[in-house]
Design a protein around this motif. Structure first.
Motif, PDB file in Angstrom:
ATOM      1  N   VAL A   1       0.740  -1.017   0.048  1.00 45.38           N
ATOM      2  CA  VAL A   1      -0.090   0.060  -0.041  1.00 45.38           C
ATOM      3  C   VAL A   1       0.891   1.275   0.043  1.00 45.38           C
ATOM      4  O   VAL A   1       0.502   2.090  -0.736  1.00 45.38           O
ATOM      5  CB  VAL A   1      -0.966  -0.120   1.137  1.00 45.38           C
ATOM      6  N   ARG A   2       1.734   1.347   0.675  1.00 46.35           N
ATOM      7  CA  ARG A   2       2.925   2.474   0.831  1.00 46.35           C
ATOM      8  C   ARG A   2       3.555   2.599  -0.694  1.00 46.35           C
ATOM      9  O   ARG A   2       3.912   3.784  -0.922  1.00 46.35           O
ATOM     10  CB  ARG A   2       3.966   2.090   1.950  1.00 46.35           C
ATOM     11  N   TYR A   3       3.715   1.652  -1.581  1.00 46.14           N
ATOM     12  CA  TYR A   3       4.654   1.683  -2.237  1.00 46.14           C
ATOM     13  C   TYR A   3       3.702   2.060  -3.690  1.00 46.14           C
ATOM     14  O   TYR A   3       4.030   3.007  -4.250  1.00 46.14           O
ATOM     15  CB  TYR A   3       4.976   0.415  -2.748  1.00 46.14           C
ATOM     16  N   VAL A   4       2.475   1.715  -3.561  1.00 48.03           N
ATOM     17  CA  VAL A   4       1.580   2.213  -4.406  1.00 48.03           C
ATOM     18  C   VAL A   4       1.106   3.489  -4.318  1.00 48.03           C
ATOM     19  O   VAL A   4       0.668   4.238  -5.317  1.00 48.03           O
ATOM     20  CB  VAL A   4       0.087   1.261  -4.541  1.00 48.03           C
TER      21      VAL A   4
END
Length: 57
Positions: free
Chosen positions: A53-56
């Motif tokens: 989620v943090r990467y997206v």
């Protein structure tokens, strides 16, 4: 190794949702070991999702 076998989560899900075997004796050590294994797998999956989620976003 092909991609189909790479994402085969059947054994993991089977470990989480299998029933109790009435023929197997259980003791405190086995119950504790299985609880720690399930907890560590759950924590790993939650952390993997947080990282995704943090990467997206």
């Amino acid at each position: 190794m092909n991609g189909k076998n790479l994402f085969n989560f059947g054994p993991v899900l089977g470990y989480y949702f299998r029933g109790k075997d009435p023929n197997r004796k259980t003791n405190f050590n086995m119950k504790t070991m299985h609880f720690i294994n399930k907890l560590s797998l759950a924590m790993f999956l939650v952390c993997l999702m947080v990282m995704l989620v943090r990467y997206v976003f």
